[in-house]
Each structure stands twice: as structure tokens, then as C-alpha cells.
Design a protein around this motif. Sequence first.
Motif, PDB file in Angstrom:
ATOM      1  N   PRO A 214       1.191 -28.493  -4.231  1.00  0.00           N
ATOM      2  CA  PRO A 214       1.835 -29.823  -4.158  1.00  0.00           C
ATOM      3  C   PRO A 214       2.808 -30.084  -5.301  1.00  0.00           C
ATOM      4  N   ALA A 215       2.476 -29.605  -6.512  1.00  0.00           N
ATOM      5  CA  ALA A 215       3.376 -29.811  -7.654  1.00  0.00           C
ATOM      6  C   ALA A 215       4.673 -29.019  -7.504  1.00  0.00           C
ATOM      7  N   MET A 216       4.617 -27.925  -6.747  1.00  0.00           N
ATOM      8  CA  MET A 216       5.793 -27.074  -6.558  1.00  0.00           C
ATOM      9  C   MET A 216       6.519 -27.346  -5.247  1.00  0.00           C
ATOM     10  N   ARG A 217       6.217 -28.449  -4.592  1.00  0.00           N
ATOM     11  CA  ARG A 217       6.795 -28.693  -3.266  1.00  0.00           C
ATOM     12  C   ARG A 217       8.321 -28.602  -3.239  1.00  0.00           C
ATOM     13  N   PRO A 218       9.058 -29.159  -4.208  1.00  0.00           N
ATOM     14  CA  PRO A 218      10.525 -29.004  -4.158  1.00  0.00           C
ATOM     15  C   PRO A 218      10.967 -27.545  -4.211  1.00  0.00           C
ATOM     16  N   MET A 219      10.305 -26.739  -5.064  1.00  0.00           N
ATOM     17  CA  MET A 219      10.658 -25.318  -5.136  1.00  0.00           C
ATOM     18  C   MET A 219      10.272 -24.571  -3.855  1.00  0.00           C
ATOM     19  N   LEU A 220       9.141 -24.968  -3.245  1.00  0.00           N
ATOM     20  CA  LEU A 220       8.726 -24.347  -1.995  1.00  0.00           C
ATOM     21  C   LEU A 220       9.729 -24.636  -0.884  1.00  0.00           C
ATOM     22  N   LEU A 221      10.220 -25.869  -0.830  1.00  0.00           N
ATOM     23  CA  LEU A 221      11.217 -26.219   0.174  1.00  0.00           C
ATOM     24  C   LEU A 221      12.526 -25.467  -0.077  1.00  0.00           C
ATOM     25  N   PHE A 222      12.918 -25.382  -1.345  1.00  0.00           N
ATOM     26  CA  PHE A 222      14.140 -24.650  -1.688  1.00  0.00           C
ATOM     27  C   PHE A 222      14.001 -23.172  -1.311  1.00  0.00           C
ATOM     28  N   GLY A 223      12.860 -22.579  -1.660  1.00  0.00           N
ATOM     29  CA  GLY A 223      12.633 -21.173  -1.327  1.00  0.00           C
ATOM     30  C   GLY A 223      12.641 -20.927   0.162  1.00  0.00           C
ATOM     31  N   ALA A 224      12.076 -21.874   0.928  1.00  0.00           N
ATOM     32  CA  ALA A 224      12.056 -21.729   2.388  1.00  0.00           C
ATOM     33  C   ALA A 224      13.470 -21.722   2.950  1.00  0.00           C
ATOM     34  N   VAL A 225      14.319 -22.616   2.456  1.00  0.00           N
ATOM     35  CA  VAL A 225      15.703 -22.659   2.926  1.00  0.00           C
ATOM     36  C   VAL A 225      16.411 -21.342   2.612  1.00  0.00           C
ATOM     37  N   ILE A 226      16.215 -20.838   1.395  1.00  0.00           N
ATOM     38  CA  ILE A 226      16.872 -19.590   0.994  1.00  0.00           C
ATOM     39  C   ILE A 226      16.398 -18.411   1.840  1.00  0.00           C
ATOM     40  N   GLN A 227      15.078 -18.304   2.044  1.00  0.00           N
ATOM     41  CA  GLN A 227      14.551 -17.161   2.783  1.00  0.00           C
ATOM     42  C   GLN A 227      14.924 -17.212   4.260  1.00  0.00           C
TER      43      GLN A 227
END
Length: 298
Positions: A214-227
Motif C-alpha cells: 500500500p505504501a508503494m502504490r504510486p510506484m506500483l501503478l507507474f511500474g504497471a504502466v511501464i511494463q
Amino acid sequence: MTGKIAAEWKRSKHSYALLAPYFLLFLLFTVVPVAVSIVISFTYFNMLEFPRWIGWHNYERLFLEDDVFIIALKNTFLFAVVTGPLSYVACFVFAWMINELSPKIRALLTLLFYAPSISGNIYFMWQLMFSGDAYGYVNGFLMKIGVIYEPVQWLTDSKYMLAIVMLVQLWLSLGTSFLAFIAGLQNVDKTLFEAGAVDGIRNRWQELWYITLPAMRPMLLFGAVIQITASFAVADVAIGMAGFPSANYAAHTIVTHLIDYGTVRFEMGYASAIATVLFGLMVGINLLTQRVLRRVGE
């Protein structure tokens, strides 16, 4: 309402001024080209004559007459389904593991994992490994242990071509998303783990699910877009490993189809239709993925 907008503009005018250069560049080099491409997709345009409006003909041709596009669509979806989730999970797992190490070792391993995505002639090693003669490393090893008795044409046989391209893409996938996950893990507030221990979290897996993710949600969303973007936009790997076009179009993707019509045949209207379909697929899958990731940790 107008007064509120004016007051907000006046209060944040310095922020808007700082954002203006980026917004202008984004508008000129992203929004406008996409809009123009969508309009051109409804025309016949060969770069020599003025575009001629033909309506939905390019899309009808794309889905009803172009068998190669259907092959490319199937290959792209298969590629995205296999490499997208695997590379995304691999990026996070490796980042999570490396984050637990000392700063010097972490910096060294981060460089080693990230290096393939920025290297120059990245395909030479893989072409040597999967060379179609007896000197190829894979052929030589399999012949030595008796699995095969004559060399396999890995990069020209349609049975193996797409799988090898997927393997190379996975090797290259530890790029921007990997760095984003490393940065995200470094910035998780350590007091959250102390509070979690008080609230009943007892092991690392619970910490991962209820605190870290949950604390990394912005990075997880960013990584999903990139991948997702990388998995749907694959072209260089397919061309570098399997050639252009690949044998029996076994490694043909939507982007290589776009390159074919846009830079070889100069059918810009038809190429724009291909690009528009790809854009719609990327936006739809990204929105779906982000909706799923927002539920992480709930």
C-alpha cells in the motif's frame, strides 16, 4: 464558480508557470500527434498525395482482410500476457530482495540488473547462444548431452522463435520499473512497521501485503504502466532476434506491422489505424491494471 477558479489560479500561479514548459511540450509532442494520427487513420495517405477521407475502410481492412495483422495481434497478446506479469513480478521481487542488502552491495546489484536495459548490442550474445549451427551454445550443449543429434534452427523455426524473443525481453525487462520499485522500497516510512507490529502484524509476508505494497502504490501503478507499454510495444527485440519480417510471421507484432506499413510501404493512413488500435489497447489494459492495483492491501 468562475470566482473560485480565478482565486485558485491566482493562488497557484507560480506552480502553473513551472508546469507550463512541460505541459507545452507534452501537448505538442504527445497530445497533438496522437490526435492527428487518429484523424489520419480515417484517410488514404501515401505521403505523396493530400490525405483523402475514406471513413472506416482502414479499420475494416485491418480486421477483415489483413491476415498478418491478426497474427500480429495474437502474438502481441500472447507476448503481453506472458512477459508483462512475469517481468512486473520479477522487477518487484528482485527489488525487494536487493533492498534488504547493505548499501554498497545494493548499488552494485542494482547496476548489474539494470545494465541489460541500457546496453548497446544486446542481441549479439543471444544470437550466438541460439545460432542455428553446431557452434551455437544451446545447440552444442544439447548435442553434447544427447538431447538432439543435429542443430536446431532456433531463430528461423516458427516453433521456437516467439519463445526466444519472450526470453530475451524478460532478460531486458529490469529497467525503469525496477529502479522505481527500488526507490519506493527505500522511501517506505519505517515507523509504519513499528505501528504494524503493535497492531498484530507478525511476519514479513503480512508486512509486505498490509504495509509495503500500500505504501508503494504510486510506484506500483507507474511500474504497471511501464511494463504494459513495453510488452505491447515490443518490436526491436523481435526484429533483432527473428529478422524483419520473421519467418511465417511467427514473431510479428503490432508494432512491427506498424513499422512495415509506416516506414516501408508509406501507407500512412493504414499505419495510423494500426497505431490507433494499439493506443486503444494500451489505454484499456492500463486502466484495468490500475483499477486492480488500487485494491492492493485493502
